[in-house]
Design an enzyme around this catalytic site. Structure first.
Site, PDB file in Angstrom:
ATOM      1  N   SER A  16       0.829  -1.201   0.000  1.00 19.66           N
ATOM      2  CA  SER A  16       0.000   0.000   0.000  1.00 19.66           C
ATOM      3  C   SER A  16       0.863   1.250   0.000  1.00 19.66           C
ATOM      4  CB  SER A  16      -0.916   0.013   1.227  1.00 19.66           C
ATOM      5  OG  SER A  16      -0.157  -0.044   2.405  1.00 19.66           O
ATOM      6  N   CYS A  17       0.507   2.188  -0.831  1.00 17.80           N
ATOM      7  CA  CYS A  17       1.110   3.524  -0.861  1.00 17.80           C
ATOM      8  C   CYS A  17       0.013   4.474  -1.339  1.00 17.80           C
ATOM      9  CB  CYS A  17       2.287   3.603  -1.836  1.00 17.80           C
ATOM     10  SG  CYS A  17       3.796   2.770  -1.284  1.00 17.80           S
ATOM     11  N   ASP A  18       0.239   5.759  -1.130  1.00 20.98           N
ATOM     12  CA  ASP A  18      -0.722   6.747  -1.630  1.00 20.98           C
ATOM     13  C   ASP A  18       0.032   7.941  -2.185  1.00 20.98           C
ATOM     14  OD1 ASP A  18      -3.533   5.759  -0.626  1.00 20.98           O
ATOM     15  OD2 ASP A  18      -2.166   5.485   1.070  1.00 20.98           O
ATOM     16  N   GLU A 103       3.599   3.020  -7.037  1.00 19.25           N
ATOM     17  CA  GLU A 103       2.707   2.193  -6.228  1.00 19.25           C
ATOM     18  C   GLU A 103       2.722   0.768  -6.762  1.00 19.25           C
ATOM     19  OE1 GLU A 103      -0.312   3.641  -4.334  1.00 19.25           O
ATOM     20  OE2 GLU A 103       0.505   5.659  -4.426  1.00 19.25           O
TER      21      GLU A 103
END
Length: 430
Positions: A16-18, A103
């Site tokens: 997970s990344c944003d 991502e």
């Protein structure tokens, strides 16, 4: 088949990344604003590395994390936030005001374990070679075509592989690039706010694409060949794993947080979004967490400097965003550089990752002690957090003064700004 491709994903898998971007008129100032949280294995250390511009001999080769590629004649100066065991980076910027974040993503295209370029390698190569967001995008797609993407993306004997999406920004616009193996689709953002979160998000609004993208989808039976072509719909997995369902929720919350601030988005607003724990954007779950964060101001006016804020430490809600500017005398800040292990590095010896080494840099070590105090000693922890906030405010005020052409530090001091803030934060924890 899809289940087999996802077999390496456990509940604690770091996937997970944003990333966020605001392009005027969504920004409160005439600047593009970029932001990213890098969510990785809890104990993984990210260092902040400055690499100066350089000229290279014809025919020279460049060793990336796993494979070597042909070097170009000239590379740009870059600032990188990267997991300290690999060559590439999770996020960074170059001297021309290009910022990129990547991502993890899984699609119907199989993910191979064979070693190729990591998405993080592609990100660094694009920063070193691209002088605009669009040029950097073409660097990535060209390298994908030639070398492919693959190899384990974590420092662990159990392979963990994924494909990548990228958010690229410069002073004038942004691009979202989403890949499936060597195939890709891209969307240009000329105005407004946009975010990406571990899923395909480009639908029918495709600005550029791999020439064989649609033909491949048709051959595989994923698309009938008639009517609208929705990239996300065609290439997304039919059965989404739990972590990707969570990413969908984060994507929607991120979208809403940007929408609420339309026309008022600043660096501070982006920092607030990155610190949002309720949504999971500021990740702290099981075996992984937000290990580093970055926010960049990219002014439309080319006479104004781009200002990049990096934490070099985990958990942005308890970290300091410190300003970096490409300027005269810029050099590596030693206290955010991890130790090196040369030929004995478990990332270099085969088979890889059979042992572990201590990669903690000096600031990381001090910050870990501070985090412990914040959790166990309420009064002392609160005082530390207030000192962090005061230091960060000083950096933000310096940036505002610089962009307003008031109280600007002399040109020769720009290059040392980040190092000064790193030293002061480090002293705070001593």
């Amino acid at each position: 088949m899809e289940g087999e491709r996802m077999a390496s994903l456990t509940p604690d898998t770091p996937c997970s990344c944003d990333c966020f971007v605001s392009v005027p008129p969504a920004s409160a100032i005439p600047a593009v604003i970029f932001a990213k949280n890098s969510d990785r294995p809890r104990d993984e250390v990210q260092e902040v590395v400055f690499v100066p511009a350089a000229m290279h001999a014809p025919g020279s080769r460049l060793q990336c994390t796993y494979i070597a590629v042909e070097q170009v004649s000239k590379t740009h100066a870059v600032i990188l936030s990267r997991p300290s065991w690999l060559w590439g980076a999770e996020m960074g910027a170059n001297e021309h005001g290009v910022c990129i974040g990547n991502e993890a993503v899984w699609t119907k295209e199989p993910v191979g374990e064979e070693e190729a370029l990591l998405g993080m390698d592609l990100l660094r190569l694009a920063l070193e070679r691209g002088s605009s967001a669009q040029e950097a995008l073409h660097v990535i797609t060209g390298l994908l075509e030639r070398y492919g993407q693959g190899g384990s993306c974590r420092e662990d004997p159990m392979p963990f592989c994924y494909h990548n999406t990228f958010l690229l920004a410069d002073r004038t616009e942004a691009w979202v690039l989403e890949t499936a193996g060597q195939l890709w689709a891209a969307q240009r953002i000329r105005e407004g706010a946009r975010n990406i979160s571990n899923q395909l998000s480009i639908g029918t609004d495709i600005s550029d694409e791999h020439p064989k993208l649609r033909a491949h989808a048709q051959t595989q039976g994923w698309w009938g060949g008639q009517g609208t072509f929705d990239f996300a719909q065609v290439f997304s997995l039919t059965q989404q794993p739990v972590r990707m369902e969570a990413a969908k929720a984060r994507f929607q919350v991120g979208q809403e947080l940007l929408r609420q601030q339309q026309g008022r988005i600043t660096a501070e607003v982006m920092m607030g979004i990155l610190r949002n724990k309720e949504s999971g954007i500021c990740m702290d779950s099981g075996g992984f967490c937000t290990t580093a964060s970055m926010v960049s101001i990219l002014p439309r006016d080319p006479t104004q400097p781009c200002i990049h804020f990096l934490t070099a430490t985990p958990d942005p809600s308890r970290s300091v965003f410190k300003p970096f500017i490409f300027g005269v005398g810029v050099a590596q800040a030693p206290k955010v550089l991890s130790p090196t292990f040369g030929a004995q590095d478990p990332a270099q010896t085969l088979p890889r990752f059979q042992t572990q080494v201590d990669r903690r840099h000096i600031l990381y070590q001090g910050h870990q002690v501070a985090l412990g105090l914040m959790e166990s000693e309420q009064d002392q922890g609160q005082q530390l957090r207030q000192k962090q906030q005061a230091l960060e405010q000083e950096g933000l005020e310096a940036a505002r003064g610089l962009l307003a052409r008031q109280r600007a530090p002399p040109l020769q001091e720009w290059g040392g700004l980040f190092q000064t803030f790193v030293e002061r934060e480090s002293q705070m924890y001593a």
